[in-house]
Every structure is written in C-alpha cells, then in structure tokens.
Design an enzyme around this catalytic site. Structure first.
Site, short mmCIF file in Angstrom:
data_model
loop_
_atom_site.label_atom_id
_atom_site.label_comp_id
_atom_site.label_asym_id
_atom_site.label_seq_id
_atom_site.Cartn_x
_atom_site.Cartn_y
_atom_site.Cartn_z
N GLU A 126 81.43 54.96 0.01
CA GLU A 126 81.04 53.55 0.05
C GLU A 126 80.73 53.17 1.50
O GLU A 126 81.61 53.17 2.36
CB GLU A 126 82.19 52.69 -0.48
N LYS A 184 97.24 35.79 0.11
CA LYS A 184 97.02 36.26 1.48
C LYS A 184 95.56 36.65 1.64
O LYS A 184 95.10 37.68 1.14
CB LYS A 184 97.89 37.48 1.80
N GLY A 241 94.21 50.28 -1.80
CA GLY A 241 94.65 50.07 -3.18
C GLY A 241 95.61 51.16 -3.64
O GLY A 241 96.63 50.88 -4.28
N GLU A 248 91.22 45.96 -7.76
CA GLU A 248 89.76 45.84 -7.79
C GLU A 248 89.26 46.50 -6.51
O GLU A 248 89.40 45.94 -5.43
CB GLU A 248 89.34 44.36 -7.84
N CYS A 280 81.39 45.35 -3.30
CA CYS A 280 81.99 46.46 -4.04
C CYS A 280 81.02 46.98 -5.09
O CYS A 280 80.95 48.15 -5.37
CB CYS A 280 83.26 45.97 -4.71
#
Ligand code: NAD
Length: 487
Positions: A386, A178, A236, A253, A287
């Site tokens: 982030e 996906k 996540g 990840e 990332c």
C-alpha cells in the site's frame, strides 16, 4: 487563517487540559505553517476518559436506562449540530489534513448521514425468540458491549471517527475517541456536538494524543470492552494481539491495494474517469484506493492515454484559495515515503507515464504529482504494498480468468472495481473477487447503509449498515422452563 475551534480534551462532559499540560502542534500541509495547537492527552487522561465512559454505561445510569427513542433523538440532535457546523468543520479539516474543501465537505455530509441512519436504529435493536426442544421459551437480548474505544487515522479524520461512533452510541455504548495526532482537530467537533446536543456526561469523550501512548493505553485498559480501529495493517495486527490480553473485542479497518478491472466491453470514458477518481481523490491517501489498474491488452493503450490525460490535467492546490482539485500529502514524512515508492517503481523496471515527483511550480506544501506507472507486474513491490499516495500501477491482462487471478493475488481484500457492460461478467467477477466491497461501473462507492470492511489483511469485522450493529452489541440468551414438571 488561524484555527478558532476547540483546543482541549473533552472528558466527562468537561473541556479540560491534559494532566501534564502537553500539546500537539498541527501543520497545514499546503502551507507548511502551524495551523493549531491543541491539548495532547497522556496515559493519565486515558484513565480519566475511560473511567467517565465506564461510569456512564453502568446499569442504572441515565444513558443505560434511557428509552430508545430518546437515545435516537440525541443522535439526531448530534447530526443537526454537526450539520450546523459543517462549513467550519470542512475548512478546519481541509487545513489540518490537506484535502480540498470539496473532499472534506463530502466527509462531513457522510458523517451527518451516518448519525441520522443510526439514530433510526436505536428503537429497532431486537433480540429474537428461538425454537428449542421441550416446553421452554428461549430468547436473546441484544445488550451494549459497554465502553468502546475509537482509534482513527489521519486520512479521513472526521468521517471515519463518526463511522464507528454513531453505531456504538446508537447501541447504547459509551465512547472514547482518539484521533490521529497528525490530524486531531475535527474530532473535537464531535465533542462540541455532543455537548450542544446534551448527551449525558461521559457518554462521548475525545482525547487527541499519540498512538504509542494514548492509543496503546486505551487498548490495554481493562474497562474498555471493544476497540474500533481504523489504520494501517501493521498497527492493526499489534492492537489485535494487545487486545487479546483482556479478551477485548476489535473491529479492524485496515489497508488495501484495490484492483480496478477494466474489460474491453466497458465504457472507456466512464472507466477512465472512475479510475482517476479512485486513485487521485484525497491525494490517493485512501484505504480503498484503486491503486492497481488491471486493463485488458486490447484497450490498454487507449485507457492509459485517457487516464494520463486526466492525471496531467488535475490542478494541484489546497482548493481553499485556489482551484486545486488534489491537495498535498498529509505531512513531509509521508510525502517522502510516497516519493521513495515512486523511485522503487523505477528501480523495479516500471515506466513512469505521468507525474513521477514533486511539481516544479510549487514552492510550498507537500504536493506530489499524480503518477502513473505502466509495465507493472503483480509481483513488484509497487503492486503488492500500500503506497497510500497518488500512484497508480497499470497491469495488463489477456482474459477474464487472468484478470481475476491477478486481482485476487494480493495480501489485501478491501475493495475492487469492475468495469464492463456485460451483466453476466459483472456478476461473475463480483462473486469471485476476494474483496469485502465490489463496485461495478463506478469506483469507489459506499453508503452509511452498506457494510464497509475487508477480507484477508484488510481487516476484521464491518462498519456501517446493520453489520455494525452486531459489532457494538452482544447477545444474551435467556432460557425459561415453562413446563409444569420442572425436573
Ligand atoms: P496508523 O496505523 O499509523 O494510525 C492509525 C491510528 O492508530 C492513529 O490514531 C494512531 O495514533 C494510532 N496508533 C498508532 N500506533 C498505535 C498503537 N501502538 N496502539 C494504538 N493506537 C496506535 O494509520 P494512519 O497512517 O493514521 O492511516 C493510514 C492507514 O489507515 C492506511 O494503511 C489506510 O489503508 C488505513 N485506513 C483504513 C481504512 C478502512 O476503513 N479500512 C480507512 C482509512 C484508512
């Protein structure tokens, strides 16, 4: 240029519309115009795809009984097909995501290399014999886990999907991919490659759709045995908790806030170049971006001057019909999130020394100026969170110990850079940094052969290298009593 590639879901070896006929319209972030319309899967399509993948991995199925060299041959064939479509995929990715063709081309090359690397693993998946007490033969078999779900983000749509697909398939699993509904296009080329390479039906299924419906349904399907998720730390964590219901395995990840640590003995020109690349490549939507520059006070001003000069000289543009080296943010809403962080940095007391907003001379596209903040302290939000955009926070340090303390003071632990010409310092820093990946005198760097993944909230498990083989196989232990006296 209009999109001319695949537009339907790929389930059980067939191109098919979504059950409810729904579609996703994608925008080119450099032009803000519609680029493509493709099928948008629903929960019912997830069930179709998972059922196909489940049937294809049953014991006795063609895929399960295929010889390892034949399976390797199919992965090599997929690599060849992808390579044959490389120019087309590169351009599609560039229009869909906004990254320049140069950057998108690197992603396609990496995917080809990854498929070739794992094609070589298919006939090397061995168990082991284990010395145990008594007159027994004890050994392990490495078996596939079964149906694997691959949920990919929008920042490296093609490369990251391939990063988990290749090892999963090499280990004899089947897959449902996906892609992000923001960038659904390039994933469909994996389906094209699988079809052209003649993978058995159901081995690879591709279903673009939303995270809330398609992603979540996939994670909750009881027939899914492993979820390979690449995306934000928040999603996540949610996926990990949902996967717990069926005790489904996960590889996560997630995000990062990478420190690039520059010591006074470093080659400052090389360091400035690496720092620039590490935060402004892919418009900073990485990332593993080196989003914190930790620089020794004695060289602070010189390094900042060099990095600012590079930032200001970076040509913005899609790179398709211009000489752009840094493309736009992926969407208007994401650009606005990044701009909010820039305002937050100003409000927190940091100083903008390059960029700081949208470029004045562009009237279309979600471009952001390469931005550098000085006077940042590690407790500011712009140093802890982030931002996922072209925003660099510069933090000064006075000595080795302080540098490591600041670098490790982060909820994340994905990737760190070290710049020094002192080999002892390089090894000492590498051993003490709490990060899954350390790059010395270049940033960032990875290969299909080397493990990719993070410490702390940057993830769980590893992709790439032989580490990924463990994620996509399970050990079965067999103990045989070979003694004459059985009891
Ligand atoms: P995201 O978490 O919003 O989405 C990632 C994927 O998850 C998408 O396909 C999305 O549709 C899906 N999703 C969203 N909600 C879901 C749910 N409830 N259940 C199941 N699936 C769901 O991330 P993004 O914005 O696409 O990507 C950016 C993030 O990805 C950043 O945080 C970045 O650091 C991270 N990332 C990590 C790596 C790595 O290797 N560590 C690589 C690239 C990106």
């Amino acid at each position: 240029m209009r999109y001319d590639g695949p537009t339907q879901l790929y389930i059980d070896g067939e191109w098919t519309p979504a059950v409810d006929g729904g579609t996703i319209e994608t925008l080119d972030p450099a032009t803000e115009e519609t680029y493509a319309t493709v099928a948008c899967a629903t929960a019912k399509d997830v069930s179709r795809a998972v059922a196909a993948a489940d049937a294809a991995v049953e014991r006795g199925s063609e895929w399960r009984t295929m010889g390892p060299s034949d399976r390797g041959g199919l992965l090599h064939a997929m690599a060849d097909e992808i390579e044959g479509m490389a120019d087309e995929i590169t351009l599609v990715e560039s229009h869909d995501n906004g990254k320049t063709p140069f950057e998108a081309g690197l992603d396609v090359d990496m995917a080809v290399d990854t498929f070739r690397y794992y094609a070589g693993w298919t006939d090397k998946l061995t168990g082991e014999t284990i010395p145990v007490p008594g007159d027994r033969l004890d050994y392990t078999l490495r078996e596939p886990v079964g149906v694997t779900a691959h949920i990919a983000p929008w920042n490296y749509p093609f490369q990251l999907a391939g990063r988990s697909l290749a090892p999963a398939l090499a280990c004899g699993n089947t897959a449902v991919l996906k892609p992000s509904n923001t960038t659904p296009l390039s994933a469909l080329y994996y389906a094209k490659a699988a079809e052209a390479a003649d993978l058995p039906d159901g081995v690879l299924n591709v279903i673009p759709g939303t995270g809330s419906e398609v992603g979540s349904t996939l994670v909750n399907e009881s027939a899914v045995d492993h979820v390979a998720f690449t995306g934000s730390t928040g999603v996540g964590k949610h996926i990990m908790s949902e996967a717990a219901d069926n005790v489904t395995g996960v590889t996560l990840e997630l995000g990062g806030k990478g420190p690039n640590v520059v010591f006074p003995d470093a080659d400052l020109e090389a360091a400035s170049k690496g720092v620039h690349y590490g935060i402004f490549m892919n418009c900073g939507q990485m990332c593993w971006a080196g989003s914190r520059l930790l620089v020794h006070k004695d060289i602070h001003d010189e390094v900042v001057d060099r990095v600012v000069a590079r930032a200001e000289a970076t040509p913005l543009g899609s790179g398709i019909d211009d000489d752009g080296r840094m493309g736009p943010a992926v969407s208007e809403s994401h650009r606005d999130d990044v701009l909010e962080y820039i305002q937050l940095g100003v409000d927190e007391g940091a100083t903008v020394v390059a960029g700081g907003g949208v470029p004045e001379d562009t009237d279309q596209g979600y471009f952001i100026e390469p931005t550098v903040f000085t006077d940042v302290t590690n407790d500011m939000q712009i140093a802890r969170e982030e931002i996922f955009g072209p925003v660099l926070s510069v933090i000064e340090f006075s000595n080795f110990e302080e540098a490591l303390e600041i670098a490790n003071d982060s909820p994340f632990g994905l990737s760190a850079g070290v710049w020094t010409t002192d080999i002892d310092k390089a090894h000492a820093a590498a051993s003490r940094l709490d990060y899954g990946m350390i790059s010395v005198n270049e940033y960032p760097q990875t290969f299909p052969q080397t493990p990719f993944g993070g410490y702390k909230e940057s993830g769980l498990g590893r992709e790439q290298g032989m580490e990924a083989i463990r994620e996509y196989t399970q050990a079965k232990n067999v103990n045989i009593n070979v003694g004459l006296d059985t009891q």
